[in-house]
Scaffold this motif. Structure first.
Motif, PDB file in Angstrom:
ATOM      1  N   GLN A 338       0.827  -1.212   0.000  1.00 11.98           N
ATOM      2  CA  GLN A 338       0.000   0.000   0.000  1.00 11.98           C
ATOM      3  C   GLN A 338       0.859   1.259   0.000  1.00 11.98           C
ATOM      4  O   GLN A 338       0.568   2.223  -0.719  1.00 11.98           O
ATOM      5  CB  GLN A 338      -0.925  -0.018   1.220  1.00 11.98           C
ATOM      6  CG  GLN A 338      -2.021  -1.068   1.152  1.00 11.98           C
ATOM      7  CD  GLN A 338      -2.852  -1.108   2.419  1.00 11.98           C
ATOM      8  OE1 GLN A 338      -2.506  -0.487   3.434  1.00 11.98           O
ATOM      9  NE2 GLN A 338      -3.945  -1.866   2.393  1.00 11.98           N
ATOM     10  N   GLU A 339       1.922   1.277   0.804  1.00 15.44           N
ATOM     11  CA  GLU A 339       2.812   2.437   0.826  1.00 15.44           C
ATOM     12  C   GLU A 339       3.503   2.629  -0.519  1.00 15.44           C
ATOM     13  O   GLU A 339       3.682   3.767  -0.979  1.00 15.44           O
ATOM     14  CB  GLU A 339       3.850   2.263   1.931  1.00 15.44           C
ATOM     15  CG  GLU A 339       3.257   2.302   3.332  1.00 15.44           C
ATOM     16  CD  GLU A 339       4.301   2.061   4.402  1.00 15.44           C
ATOM     17  OE1 GLU A 339       5.455   1.732   4.021  1.00 15.44           O
ATOM     18  OE2 GLU A 339       3.976   2.181   5.602  1.00 15.44           O
ATOM     19  N   LEU A 340       3.855   1.517  -1.163  1.00 15.27           N
ATOM     20  CA  LEU A 340       4.493   1.606  -2.475  1.00 15.27           C
ATOM     21  C   LEU A 340       3.541   2.190  -3.518  1.00 15.27           C
ATOM     22  O   LEU A 340       3.938   3.005  -4.359  1.00 15.27           O
ATOM     23  CB  LEU A 340       4.979   0.228  -2.897  1.00 15.27           C
ATOM     24  CG  LEU A 340       5.749   0.150  -4.222  1.00 15.27           C
ATOM     25  CD1 LEU A 340       7.016   0.982  -4.133  1.00 15.27           C
ATOM     26  CD2 LEU A 340       6.090  -1.290  -4.560  1.00 15.27           C
ATOM     27  N   ARG A 341       2.258   1.779  -3.435  1.00 13.95           N
ATOM     28  CA  ARG A 341       1.277   2.329  -4.372  1.00 13.95           C
ATOM     29  C   ARG A 341       1.069   3.820  -4.141  1.00 13.95           C
ATOM     30  O   ARG A 341       0.923   4.600  -5.092  1.00 13.95           O
ATOM     31  CB  ARG A 341      -0.044   1.568  -4.237  1.00 13.95           C
ATOM     32  CG  ARG A 341      -0.042   0.203  -4.909  1.00 13.95           C
ATOM     33  CD  ARG A 341      -1.453  -0.326  -5.064  1.00 13.95           C
ATOM     34  NE  ARG A 341      -2.073  -0.579  -3.778  1.00 13.95           N
ATOM     35  CZ  ARG A 341      -2.024  -1.758  -3.151  1.00 13.95           C
ATOM     36  NH1 ARG A 341      -1.367  -2.764  -3.710  1.00 13.95           N
ATOM     37  NH2 ARG A 341      -2.612  -1.921  -1.990  1.00 13.95           N
ATOM     38  N   LYS A 342       1.049   4.230  -2.875  1.00 13.93           N
ATOM     39  CA  LYS A 342       0.902   5.653  -2.575  1.00 13.93           C
ATOM     40  C   LYS A 342       2.067   6.465  -3.135  1.00 13.93           C
ATOM     41  O   LYS A 342       1.881   7.535  -3.724  1.00 13.93           O
ATOM     42  CB  LYS A 342       0.800   5.850  -1.060  1.00 13.93           C
ATOM     43  CG  LYS A 342      -0.505   5.372  -0.448  1.00 13.93           C
ATOM     44  CD  LYS A 342      -0.519   5.625   1.056  1.00 13.93           C
ATOM     45  CE  LYS A 342      -1.812   5.134   1.693  1.00 13.93           C
ATOM     46  NZ  LYS A 342      -1.827   5.352   3.172  1.00 13.93           N
ATOM     47  N   GLU A 343       3.289   5.932  -2.952  1.00 10.89           N
ATOM     48  CA  GLU A 343       4.459   6.640  -3.467  1.00 10.89           C
ATOM     49  C   GLU A 343       4.439   6.719  -4.986  1.00 10.89           C
ATOM     50  O   GLU A 343       4.793   7.746  -5.574  1.00 10.89           O
ATOM     51  CB  GLU A 343       5.732   5.933  -2.993  1.00 10.89           C
ATOM     52  CG  GLU A 343       5.966   6.033  -1.493  1.00 10.89           C
ATOM     53  CD  GLU A 343       7.206   5.278  -1.066  1.00 10.89           C
ATOM     54  OE1 GLU A 343       7.839   4.648  -1.945  1.00 10.89           O
ATOM     55  OE2 GLU A 343       7.531   5.300   0.132  1.00 10.89           O
ATOM     56  N   SER A 344       4.011   5.632  -5.619  1.00 10.42           N
ATOM     57  CA  SER A 344       3.947   5.647  -7.087  1.00 10.42           C
ATOM     58  C   SER A 344       2.926   6.653  -7.587  1.00 10.42           C
ATOM     59  O   SER A 344       3.136   7.322  -8.605  1.00 10.42           O
ATOM     60  CB  SER A 344       3.619   4.249  -7.603  1.00 10.42           C
ATOM     61  OG  SER A 344       2.333   3.846  -7.169  1.00 10.42           O
ATOM     62  N   LYS A 345       1.806   6.783  -6.863  1.00 12.31           N
ATOM     63  CA  LYS A 345       0.802   7.776  -7.267  1.00 12.31           C
ATOM     64  C   LYS A 345       1.355   9.189  -7.086  1.00 12.31           C
ATOM     65  O   LYS A 345       1.111  10.070  -7.913  1.00 12.31           O
ATOM     66  CB  LYS A 345      -0.463   7.595  -6.432  1.00 12.31           C
ATOM     67  CG  LYS A 345      -1.260   6.349  -6.773  1.00 12.31           C
ATOM     68  CD  LYS A 345      -2.514   6.256  -5.924  1.00 12.31           C
ATOM     69  CE  LYS A 345      -3.304   4.998  -6.252  1.00 12.31           C
ATOM     70  NZ  LYS A 345      -4.529   4.878  -5.415  1.00 12.31           N
ATOM     71  N   GLN A 346       2.120   9.435  -6.019  1.00 14.78           N
ATOM     72  CA  GLN A 346       2.680  10.744  -5.793  1.00 14.78           C
ATOM     73  C   GLN A 346       3.694  11.103  -6.884  1.00 14.78           C
ATOM     74  O   GLN A 346       3.688  12.212  -7.418  1.00 14.78           O
ATOM     75  CB  GLN A 346       3.362  10.803  -4.419  1.00 14.78           C
ATOM     76  CG  GLN A 346       2.370  10.746  -3.251  1.00 14.78           C
ATOM     77  CD  GLN A 346       3.071  10.681  -1.918  1.00 14.78           C
ATOM     78  OE1 GLN A 346       4.307  10.639  -1.865  1.00 14.78           O
ATOM     79  NE2 GLN A 346       2.295  10.702  -0.840  1.00 14.78           N
ATOM     80  N   PHE A 347       4.542  10.169  -7.210  1.00 14.42           N
ATOM     81  CA  PHE A 347       5.517  10.418  -8.288  1.00 14.42           C
ATOM     82  C   PHE A 347       4.815  10.615  -9.610  1.00 14.42           C
ATOM     83  O   PHE A 347       5.225  11.440 -10.432  1.00 14.42           O
ATOM     84  CB  PHE A 347       6.501   9.262  -8.373  1.00 14.42           C
ATOM     85  CG  PHE A 347       7.491   9.230  -7.241  1.00 14.42           C
ATOM     86  CD1 PHE A 347       8.149  10.377  -6.859  1.00 14.42           C
ATOM     87  CD2 PHE A 347       7.759   8.049  -6.571  1.00 14.42           C
ATOM     88  CE1 PHE A 347       9.059  10.374  -5.807  1.00 14.42           C
ATOM     89  CE2 PHE A 347       8.655   8.024  -5.530  1.00 14.42           C
ATOM     90  CZ  PHE A 347       9.315   9.180  -5.130  1.00 14.42           C
ATOM     91  N   GLY A 348       3.746   9.884  -9.839  1.00 13.81           N
ATOM     92  CA  GLY A 348       3.016  10.053 -11.084  1.00 13.81           C
ATOM     93  C   GLY A 348       2.336  11.406 -11.169  1.00 13.81           C
ATOM     94  O   GLY A 348       2.205  12.005 -12.231  1.00 13.81           O
TER      95      GLY A 348
END
Length: 352
Positions: A338-348
């Motif tokens: 979940q944290e990885l998905r959040k970070e990927s959304k932020q970078f995106g």
């Protein structure tokens, strides 16, 4: 060879053969077990008496669980809970010593440092009672424990030789037998012993397979560190045996709650001893009652209640014996994902 050619190559799938191998089991289950199970639920909602055609809804369940004003309702209520009490006593009284004995023998036989001669012979001998039919075992112990004053049995004759049982003078040499069959706790203890004697070998084999599945390097490391046998058992063997222990507990509980053969066959006359009368025996008697005293509705209701009791206890046992470490690791992996998905959304979102 091009990539298109690779795509055209069909891989061989063996999954269908697996389904063909398990198909006979499902066919047998569907024709001989599934319909009787469904029919039991249907019968449980019908009446008792000369016919079972009358639909009574949940009346049978109400009579069994709460009783009623009539004598018939009170009798069925008291009988069910008395049999349920006997069932739990007989199951608990044979499972606890059975598990302790089986676990001790399994650890003993799998101990690498012990050079026990004739291991295979002892394993076979201890497993043999499991393959003997219940009828033969019941007849054997009835002959040992005695069925009457004229047939006191081998155990009563031994007690007589020791001076613990005397002859009845008025009865012209008849023995004042010890109540192995009719006594309250005497008969229960005998049935518990029979169940333990019959099944401890099977439980021992399962626990041995679980111990042999543990990585030997763990035992070697513990030996190098100077761990005692008790520490190895508590810290390595017992925790890693949790899955097989859970399986043993659940299967034993299912078999114990459905205990029928030994309590029904271990009797002096055609009347079953109420001290060892289980729910399964009660269901059998009600199902085969006389036509003018038909109790098939009660038998079906008791069967359904026993099914849900077994299901509930099985779920509780499964929950208590679950692998907590594995559950914690899954939660950590899920949280990390979940944290990885959040970070990927932020970078995106910032165009990276």
């Amino acid at each position: 060879m091009s990539s298109n050619a690779h795509r055209r190559i069909k891989s061989v799938s063996y999954a269908k053969y697996g389904y063909l191998f398990i198909l006979p089991f499902f066919l047998v289950y569907f024709f001989f077990q599934l319909w009787p199970l469904i029919n039991t639920f249907i019968v449980s909602f019908h009446g008792n008496g000369k016919t079972v055609a009358d639909w009574v809804g949940f009346q049978n369940y109400q009579d069994i669980l709460f009783g009623g004003d009539t004598r018939k309702q009170q009798v069925i209520h008291k009988t069910f809970f008395s049999c349920l009490k006997n069932t739990f006593i007989l199951w608990g009284g044979n499972f606890i010593p059975q598990l302790a004995l089986s676990l001790s023998l399994a650890v003993w036989f799998t101990e690498a440092q012990l050079k026990i001669p004739g291991k295979g012979f002892f394993k076979v001998v201890m497993y043999l009672p499991n393959i003997i039919t219940a009828a033969s075992v019941a007849v054997l112990f009835l002959q040992l424990c005695g069925q009457s004053q004229t047939n006191p049995g081998a155990l009563n004759l031994i007690l007589y030789k020791l001076g613990l049982v005397k002859k009845d003078v008025i009865g012209q040499g008849l023995y004042s037998t010890f109540p192995f069959v009719d006594g309250l706790w005497q008969s229960r203890i005998v049935v518990m012993f029979i169940q333990t004697w019959m099944w401890f070998g099977n439980t021992m084999i399962m626990l041995m397979s679980g111990i042999q599945g543990i990585n030997p390097s763990l035992f070697e490391a513990a030996s190098i560190d100077g761990a005692t046998s008790g520490q190895v058992f508590r810290k390595i063997t017992l925790p890693l045996l949790t899955p097989i222990m859970a399986y043993t507990l659940i299967t034993s509980m299912i078999g114990g709650l459905q205990m029928f053969d030994i309590p029904y066959l271990y009797r002096k006359t055609q009347t079953v001893n109420d001290n060892i009368k289980t729910v399964a025996v009660m269901i059998f008697q009600y199902f085969h009652a006389q036509a003018n005293e038909n109790k098939m509705g009660y038998a079906g209701s008791a069967s359904v209640l026993l099914f849900f009791i077994t299901l509930a206890l099985g779920l509780i046992a499964f929950y208590l014996t679950r692998d907590k470490d594995e559950i914690a690791k899954k939660k950590q992996r899920k949280k990390a994902a979940q944290e990885l998905r959040k970070e990927s959304k932020q970078f995106g979102g910032i165009g990276v």
